[in-house]
Design a protein around this motif. Structure first.
Motif, PDB file in Angstrom:
ATOM      1  N   PHE A 114      57.981   9.990 118.634  1.00 33.52           N
ATOM      2  CA  PHE A 114      58.199  10.919 119.728  1.00 33.52           C
ATOM      3  C   PHE A 114      59.145  10.328 120.761  1.00 33.52           C
ATOM      4  O   PHE A 114      58.834   9.309 121.386  1.00 33.52           O
ATOM      5  N   PRO A 115      60.311  10.923 120.954  1.00 33.36           N
ATOM      6  CA  PRO A 115      61.243  10.437 121.974  1.00 33.36           C
ATOM      7  C   PRO A 115      60.611  10.510 123.362  1.00 33.36           C
ATOM      8  O   PRO A 115      59.837  11.405 123.672  1.00 33.36           O
ATOM      9  N   THR A 116      60.976   9.567 124.197  1.00 34.84           N
ATOM     10  CA  THR A 116      60.368   9.499 125.537  1.00 34.84           C
ATOM     11  C   THR A 116      60.934  10.535 126.489  1.00 34.84           C
ATOM     12  O   THR A 116      60.345  10.813 127.523  1.00 34.84           O
ATOM     13  N   ASN A 117      62.102  11.133 126.166  1.00 39.83           N
ATOM     14  CA  ASN A 117      62.715  12.085 127.086  1.00 39.83           C
ATOM     15  C   ASN A 117      62.228  13.514 126.875  1.00 39.83           C
ATOM     16  O   ASN A 117      62.746  14.443 127.486  1.00 39.83           O
ATOM     17  N   LEU A 118      61.261  13.708 125.998  1.00 37.33           N
ATOM     18  CA  LEU A 118      60.720  15.041 125.734  1.00 37.33           C
ATOM     19  C   LEU A 118      59.301  15.134 126.264  1.00 37.33           C
ATOM     20  O   LEU A 118      58.597  14.119 126.380  1.00 37.33           O
ATOM     21  N   PRO A 119      58.836  16.347 126.574  1.00 30.78           N
ATOM     22  CA  PRO A 119      57.449  16.509 127.041  1.00 30.78           C
ATOM     23  C   PRO A 119      56.456  16.187 125.938  1.00 30.78           C
ATOM     24  O   PRO A 119      56.828  16.019 124.766  1.00 30.78           O
ATOM     25  N   ASN A 120      55.174  16.154 126.294  1.00 26.73           N
ATOM     26  CA  ASN A 120      54.142  15.742 125.335  1.00 26.73           C
ATOM     27  C   ASN A 120      53.564  16.925 124.568  1.00 26.73           C
ATOM     28  O   ASN A 120      52.361  17.003 124.332  1.00 26.73           O
ATOM     29  N   TYR A 121      54.420  17.876 124.182  1.00 24.01           N
ATOM     30  CA  TYR A 121      53.969  18.992 123.340  1.00 24.01           C
ATOM     31  C   TYR A 121      55.125  19.397 122.441  1.00 24.01           C
ATOM     32  O   TYR A 121      56.298  19.111 122.699  1.00 24.01           O
ATOM     33  N   ARG A 122      54.787  20.100 121.344  1.00 27.99           N
ATOM     34  CA  ARG A 122      55.775  20.504 120.351  1.00 27.99           C
ATOM     35  C   ARG A 122      55.516  21.952 119.907  1.00 27.99           C
ATOM     36  O   ARG A 122      54.397  22.457 119.987  1.00 27.99           O
ATOM     37  N   LEU A 123      56.587  22.584 119.423  1.00 28.19           N
ATOM     38  CA  LEU A 123      56.507  23.899 118.781  1.00 28.19           C
ATOM     39  C   LEU A 123      56.817  23.720 117.305  1.00 28.19           C
ATOM     40  O   LEU A 123      57.769  23.016 116.942  1.00 28.19           O
ATOM     41  N   ILE A 124      56.010  24.351 116.463  1.00 31.03           N
ATOM     42  CA  ILE A 124      56.117  24.153 115.013  1.00 31.03           C
ATOM     43  C   ILE A 124      56.310  25.502 114.325  1.00 31.03           C
ATOM     44  O   ILE A 124      55.500  26.423 114.503  1.00 31.03           O
ATOM     45  N   TYR A 125      57.395  25.629 113.566  1.00 32.64           N
ATOM     46  CA  TYR A 125      57.657  26.851 112.797  1.00 32.64           C
ATOM     47  C   TYR A 125      56.945  26.784 111.449  1.00 32.64           C
ATOM     48  O   TYR A 125      56.921  25.746 110.795  1.00 32.64           O
ATOM     49  N   LEU A 126      56.394  27.942 111.038  1.00 32.03           N
ATOM     50  CA  LEU A 126      55.756  28.072 109.732  1.00 32.03           C
ATOM     51  C   LEU A 126      56.317  29.282 108.996  1.00 32.03           C
ATOM     52  O   LEU A 126      56.966  30.138 109.607  1.00 32.03           O
ATOM     53  N   ASP A 127      56.043  29.377 107.690  1.00 31.78           N
ATOM     54  CA  ASP A 127      56.299  30.567 106.875  1.00 31.78           C
ATOM     55  C   ASP A 127      57.798  30.874 106.769  1.00 31.78           C
ATOM     56  O   ASP A 127      58.384  31.511 107.647  1.00 31.78           O
ATOM     57  N   PHE A 128      58.387  30.469 105.648  1.00 30.11           N
ATOM     58  CA  PHE A 128      59.816  30.651 105.458  1.00 30.11           C
ATOM     59  C   PHE A 128      60.117  31.626 104.318  1.00 30.11           C
ATOM     60  O   PHE A 128      61.109  31.485 103.607  1.00 30.11           O
ATOM     61  N   GLY A 129      59.243  32.603 104.165  1.00 24.82           N
ATOM     62  CA  GLY A 129      59.450  33.609 103.127  1.00 24.82           C
ATOM     63  C   GLY A 129      60.493  34.630 103.514  1.00 24.82           C
ATOM     64  O   GLY A 129      61.159  35.212 102.655  1.00 24.82           O
ATOM     65  N   MET A 130      60.656  34.892 104.816  1.00 24.94           N
ATOM     66  CA  MET A 130      61.636  35.882 105.278  1.00 24.94           C
ATOM     67  C   MET A 130      62.643  35.178 106.193  1.00 24.94           C
ATOM     68  O   MET A 130      62.333  34.860 107.335  1.00 24.94           O
ATOM     69  N   MET A 131      63.817  34.923 105.653  1.00 20.31           N
ATOM     70  CA  MET A 131      64.863  34.235 106.400  1.00 20.31           C
ATOM     71  C   MET A 131      66.138  35.064 106.368  1.00 20.31           C
ATOM     72  O   MET A 131      66.350  35.872 105.458  1.00 20.31           O
ATOM     73  N   GLY A 132      66.984  34.862 107.355  1.00 17.84           N
ATOM     74  CA  GLY A 132      68.244  35.592 107.428  1.00 17.84           C
ATOM     75  C   GLY A 132      69.432  34.676 107.242  1.00 17.84           C
ATOM     76  O   GLY A 132      69.464  33.570 107.780  1.00 17.84           O
TER      77      GLY A 132
END
Length: 377
Positions: A114-132
């Motif tokens: 975890f880089p120190t310049n980022l906050p202590n939370y993350r967003l995680i993408y799921l489900d790649f069945g429908m992509m453009g």
């Protein structure tokens, strides 16, 4: 879905606060997709959680939500205009929010640093069945629509829209520009931060459909994804202006697309060609005047709604011809019936003429009713 997941992982994993599960094709089958386990809960739970009653905590929570909303918009813009490969189903169930534990010793084997310049939370993408997927030219066309919206010129917006639509029939461009100008008037008089872009885009697509223009499938998929994402962003931060977030990208995009050296070279070439043509202008003007004086000049004028009017005139002429022929059949049948004493065959011909006339009259009435109800609808 495996290929989509691998490509999305390559392009977005560790991009800022975003994480993407790693796909393991070796262990996956046709019905089972194996990927790395990801922590966190649906971002909807975070967005629905009420703000703290404590003033200091409430301010901090609002900052956090604004940061998340901006991150989602900026990442989506990158997916569309940089990667040309975007998540087409970004509803809250496909986005996890994970707050990193304070003591990372509890997860020693977790494969992330975890880089120190980022906050202590993350967003995680799921489900790649429908992509453009977007071609570079189509992505440029969509960017031109956004830039044209920023200019607030209906004709420029209309020209940009024509470039990203398929034509399903005859298109009257001037009529389309006029309708678009009337439709966009209330939006263009509003501040960009006040515009509901998902509603605007859906309405524009509807207007295009009415003018025999069909948005390309990739554009429709993008609009759907944008609508889902905008709903989530609005829930996180109702005051966030999407255009304010997109403006830095717009400036960068213009700098990348505008090559000063090439533009300068093109301008010099155009000036050189104009300088070569300038001495010939008096000769060309003299030729035009000679043609006009000799009565050989011809001017083509096309007025608005010309095709529709000509079609209507053609319909009226056809109706008039049918009416004349119908009157002739009725008159001839009447003469045949009246003079058919002792000649059954002639009488039958006259009656047949009456029947034909009756059928034609019924068809004309039905066609007129159809036109009336169609126009009314």
């Amino acid at each position: 879905e495996i290929k989509n997941g691998q490509e999305f992982y390559r392009l977005n994993n560790h991009q800022g606060i975003f994480l993407v599960p790693k796909i393991y094709p070796k262990y996956s089958t046709q019905k089972i997709l194996v990927c790395s386990a990801m922590p966190g809960n649906s971002i909807k739970e975070f967005a629905d959680h009420p703000l703290s009653k404590d003033a200091a905590k409430s301010v901090e929570q609002k900052k956090q939500r604004t940061y998340l909303a901006r991150a989602l918009v900026e990442n989506f813009i990158k997916q569309v205009f940089v990667d040309h490969f975007f998540h087409a189903d970004p509803h809250p169930g496909n986005i996890l929010f994970w707050k990193i534990p304070e003591f990372s010793a509890h997860i020693p084997e977790f494969p992330y640093q975890f880089p120190t310049n980022l906050p202590n939370y993350r967003l995680i993408y799921l489900d790649f069945g429908m992509m453009g997927h977007l071609s570079p030219s189509l992505a440029d066309g969509i960017a031109n629509v956004v830039l044209a919206l920023n200019t607030k010129e209906p004709r420029s917006i209309g020209q940009a829209l024509l470039a990203i639509c398929n034509r399903t029939g005859e298109v009257d461009q001037e009529e389309f520009y006029d309708q678009l100008s009337i439709f966009l008037a209330p939006y263009l008089n509003s501040g960009l931060g006040e515009i509901d872009f998902s509603t605007l885009i859906y309405s524009v697509i509807k207007l295009c459909r009415q003018n025999n223009l069909q948005a390309k499938p990739e554009v429709t998929l993008l609009v759907k994804a944008f609508g889902l994402l905008e709903g989530l962003v609005a829930q996180l931060d109702p005051n966030l202006s999407l255009m304010d977030v997109a403006r830095p990208f717009g400036k960068k995009y213009l700098r990348q697309k505008f090559n000063f050296k090439h533009e300068a070279e093109d301008t010099l070439v155009n000036l050189f060609q104009a300088a070569q043509s300038a001495p010939k202008l008096p000769i060309k003007a003299e030729k035009v005047l000679d043609l006009l004086l000799q009565g050989q000049g011809r001017m083509n004028i096309r007025y608005k709604g010309q095709d529709s009017l000509l079609n209507r005139v053609e319909q009226l002429i056809n109706r008039l011809m049918v009416t004349i022929i119908l009157a002739a059949i009725i008159l001839s049948s009447s003469l045949l019936v009246q003079g058919s004493a002792g000649h059954p065959a002639i009488y039958n011909i006259g009656v047949t003429g009456y029947l034909i006339s009756f059928v034609i009259i019924i068809l004309l009435i039905l066609d007129e009713l159809r036109r009336h109800f169609k126009h009314k609808k």
